[in-house]
Design an enzyme around this catalytic site. Structure first.
Site, PDB file in Angstrom:
ATOM      1  N   SER A   4     -16.688  24.127  16.750  1.00 17.46           N
ATOM      2  CA  SER A   4     -16.936  25.386  17.464  1.00 17.46           C
ATOM      3  C   SER A   4     -17.265  26.550  16.537  1.00 17.46           C
ATOM      4  O   SER A   4     -17.717  27.586  16.985  1.00 17.46           O
ATOM      5  CB  SER A   4     -15.741  25.744  18.339  1.00 17.46           C
ATOM      6  OG  SER A   4     -14.624  26.023  17.527  1.00 17.46           O
ATOM      7  N   HIS A  24     -11.066  30.729  15.063  1.00 15.58           N
ATOM      8  CA  HIS A  24     -12.221  31.403  15.656  1.00 15.58           C
ATOM      9  C   HIS A  24     -12.387  32.814  15.097  1.00 15.58           C
ATOM     10  O   HIS A  24     -11.500  33.328  14.425  1.00 15.58           O
ATOM     11  CB  HIS A  24     -12.110  31.460  17.188  1.00 15.58           C
ATOM     12  CG  HIS A  24     -12.524  30.188  17.860  1.00 15.58           C
ATOM     13  ND1 HIS A  24     -12.404  29.983  19.212  1.00 15.58           N
ATOM     14  CD2 HIS A  24     -13.060  29.040  17.359  1.00 15.58           C
ATOM     15  CE1 HIS A  24     -12.847  28.763  19.517  1.00 15.58           C
ATOM     16  NE2 HIS A  24     -13.241  28.175  18.414  1.00 15.58           N
ATOM     17  N   ASP A  53     -13.055  33.275  24.089  1.00 17.00           N
ATOM     18  CA  ASP A  53     -11.926  32.337  24.190  1.00 17.00           C
ATOM     19  C   ASP A  53     -10.995  32.568  25.367  1.00 17.00           C
ATOM     20  O   ASP A  53      -9.934  31.953  25.429  1.00 17.00           O
ATOM     21  CB  ASP A  53     -11.089  32.401  22.896  1.00 17.00           C
ATOM     22  CG  ASP A  53     -11.840  31.795  21.723  1.00 17.00           C
ATOM     23  OD1 ASP A  53     -12.835  31.097  21.957  1.00 17.00           O
ATOM     24  OD2 ASP A  53     -11.410  32.015  20.580  1.00 17.00           O
TER      25      ASP A  53
END
Length: 186
Positions: free
Chosen positions: A62, A102, A128
């Site tokens: 990701s 992230h 998210d």
């Protein structure tokens, strides 16, 4: 002479039988020392970096192209450092065991200095919010395990292989155990 040739397995057992108890004891001790040293280094890193897991492995794609699966990240988590947009953080969500790596995309600062922020994977279409626990729209500092300070590419591939193929883990442990036992003093 050894008489008729035997299989390598028989040789191994012969070798192990010839290894006296003291050597075996020494090897076990040696192994215990290695393990405890590793644990001490890990604990030391936790203290130095302020992060409960100073080193993490990227498990998903990701965050490509910034990080790939198997990259090893080094984290710090100093409370005085303000969190900035664009920073890469590792955070934990209630109900999930594995921390997520992230990027911070939005920051929301309150008057009392409390910060809430939103994260997103570089490679993901959406932020998210779908990953956070139900009803949670922002992350807070307490959710952060650490912030990426550096990385080694692909070193963590072993971890991923172990996660994806549990049998590999046992094979690796068996090989390591055998190496420790057979590394006799010359």
């Amino acid at each position: 002479g050894r008489g008729p040739s035997r299989g390598p397995a028989m040789d191994l057992f012969g070798d192990l039988r010839r290894m006296n108890k003291r050597q075996l004891y020494y090897q076990v001790l040696n192994f215990a020392m290695i393990v405890s040293s590793a644990l001490m280094i890990w604990k030391g890193l936790i203290v130095v970096t302020g992060s409960e897991s100073p080193i993490v492995v990227v498990l998903s794609g990701s965050m490509e192209p910034a990080f790939h699966r198997g990259d090893l990240l080094f984290l710090t988590n100093f409370h005085d450092d303000p969190i900035r947009a664009g920073e890469i953080v590792v955070f934990k969500v209630e109900g999930r065991d594995i921390p997520i790596v992230h990027r911070v995309i939005k920051i929301h600062e309150k008057e009392n200095g409390n910060i809430k922020f939103l994260t997103k994977g570089d490679n993901n279409e959406v932020d998210d919010r779908g990953l956070y626990k139900e009803g949670q729209n922002w992350l807070e500092k307490k959710d952060v395990v650490g912030r990426a300070r550096g990385f080694l590419p692909y070193v963590g591939m072993v971890t991923i292989i172990m996660n994806d193929y549990p049998k590999f883990k046992y094979a690796l442990l068996a090989v390591m155990g055998a190496c420790v036992l057979l590394k006799r003093e010359s």
